[in-house]
Design an enzyme around this catalytic site. Sequence first.
Site, mmCIF file in Angstrom:
data_model
loop_
_atom_site.group_PDB
_atom_site.id
_atom_site.type_symbol
_atom_site.label_atom_id
_atom_site.label_comp_id
_atom_site.label_asym_id
_atom_site.label_seq_id
_atom_site.Cartn_x
_atom_site.Cartn_y
_atom_site.Cartn_z
ATOM 1 N N TYR A 141 54.874 12.289 14.748
ATOM 2 C CA TYR A 141 53.630 12.501 14.252
ATOM 3 C C TYR A 141 53.390 12.665 12.680
ATOM 4 O O TYR A 141 52.249 12.282 12.111
ATOM 5 C CB TYR A 141 53.318 14.038 14.902
ATOM 6 N N LYS A 192 65.732 10.813 24.449
ATOM 7 C CA LYS A 192 65.713 9.273 25.085
ATOM 8 C C LYS A 192 66.835 8.866 24.204
ATOM 9 O O LYS A 192 66.989 7.594 23.432
ATOM 10 C CB LYS A 192 64.340 8.705 24.263
ATOM 11 N N ASP A 224 61.825 10.142 30.422
ATOM 12 C CA ASP A 224 61.170 9.477 31.602
ATOM 13 C C ASP A 224 61.630 10.247 32.923
ATOM 14 O O ASP A 224 60.754 10.637 33.727
ATOM 15 C CB ASP A 224 61.264 7.869 31.666
ATOM 16 N N ASP A 248 54.266 16.972 23.277
ATOM 17 C CA ASP A 248 52.756 16.816 23.643
ATOM 18 C C ASP A 248 52.651 16.355 25.010
ATOM 19 O O ASP A 248 51.790 16.726 25.695
ATOM 20 C CB ASP A 248 52.336 15.714 22.523
ATOM 21 N N ASP A 252 51.272 18.780 28.734
ATOM 22 C CA ASP A 252 49.970 18.340 29.569
ATOM 23 C C ASP A 252 50.466 18.212 31.176
ATOM 24 O O ASP A 252 49.653 18.693 31.805
ATOM 25 C CB ASP A 252 49.175 16.947 29.102
HETATM 26 C C1 IPM Z 1 48.005 19.358 21.292
HETATM 27 C C2 IPM Z 1 46.876 18.141 21.036
HETATM 28 C C3 IPM Z 1 47.231 17.696 19.562
HETATM 29 C C4 IPM Z 1 48.529 16.935 19.514
HETATM 30 C C5 IPM Z 1 46.059 16.812 19.234
HETATM 31 C C6 IPM Z 1 44.782 17.269 19.455
HETATM 32 C C7 IPM Z 1 46.108 16.295 17.659
HETATM 33 O O1 IPM Z 1 47.032 17.205 21.903
HETATM 34 O O2 IPM Z 1 47.981 20.246 20.523
HETATM 35 O O3 IPM Z 1 49.008 18.952 22.110
HETATM 36 O O4 IPM Z 1 48.629 15.878 19.738
HETATM 37 O O5 IPM Z 1 49.612 17.539 19.013
HETATM 38 MG MG MG Z 2 48.270 17.536 23.819
#
Ligand code: IPM
Ligand code: MG
Length: 357
Positions: A141, A192, A224, A248, A252
Amino acid sequence: MSVNVAVMPGDGIGIEIIAEAVKVLDYYRAQGRLDITLNECPVGGAGYDAAGKPLPDETLALAKASDAILFGAIGGPQYENLPRELRPERGLLALRAGLDLFANLRPAILYPQLVAASSLKPEVVAGLDIMIVRELTGGIYFGQPRGINTDASGERTGFNTLVYKESEIERIAKVAFDIAMKRGKRLCSVDKANVLEVSELWREVMIKKSEAYPDVELSHMYVDNAAMQLIKWPKQFDVVVTKNLFGDILSDAASMLTGSIGMLPSASLDANSKGMYEPIHGSAPDIAGKGVANPLATILSVAMMLRYSLRHPQLADEIEAAVGRVLDKGLRTPDIMAEGCKQVGTVEMGEAVLAEL
Ligand code: IPM
Ligand code: MG
């Protein structure tokens, strides 16, 4: 002790959900149980509209001077064609970097009342309680160099750099081991290392750090495989620690196990437990302004803020219990709606939590 909290609603549904979360803090202040000052400031698209950049100088200064930050969500279609450095996401990333919020805690907890909302079978997710510890200020990042270059023939090359210093790995390892000690004492480091040198170093530092935590069982998993295992048998995990980008993605995925991304709070902490608290979901432009967004992730983020930065664990427990009772009563925003439940909007959900408090 008097505390200052910067409140950054941001964009889209951020505005609606923060309003409900602020009611909880206002309630405790009115009760005299919390000596708190809230200062609202713009960030993301709202920052761009107000001051021409996603993290206005005054917003950063206020964040630095505060004890904690309550953050909504950022982004919207109207900002998508701005130059990269002016896009809303940059405001969030600049806050993380500017405040050195390197430790991102993303709990994935399944409320028993929401078992049916998960896309996985009840027996796979019932009782799920995972903590993902994501490194937040390093890795790909922020690594340099980055950019898009054009060569003599006119072909373009895009590049980013995945880089971690030992000290960066060390400090996130410490956070993860400390959390594991307070939970089930199992830590899975996701990397990884079969392909990436940076992961090889990551793994070495994790192993070295584990010597100081003989009670914690450290394991390693390739990312993975971790993605697969999260869906196959998520209850094998207690605490997961991983790099910025992997965290990240995996967080999710983990959120969906719990039924809705609208339920999950997060904390981003610096070395002194100053933190920024936000729901893990985004600004959801498709439902913004309709009054249907789920405010519970943001209200639960307030609970995390009270626990980790403001040292009011009792109030945090109360909020979490109140959310549980609201779910017991069958109130549901559309994202977690199920048969036999009562569908409510953002404000009704917020009011219901207040009523339980
Ligand atoms: C998160 C989001 C952010 C990230 C974006 C909005 C920059 O997806 O907080 O997980 O990628 O970290
Ligand atoms: Mg995110």
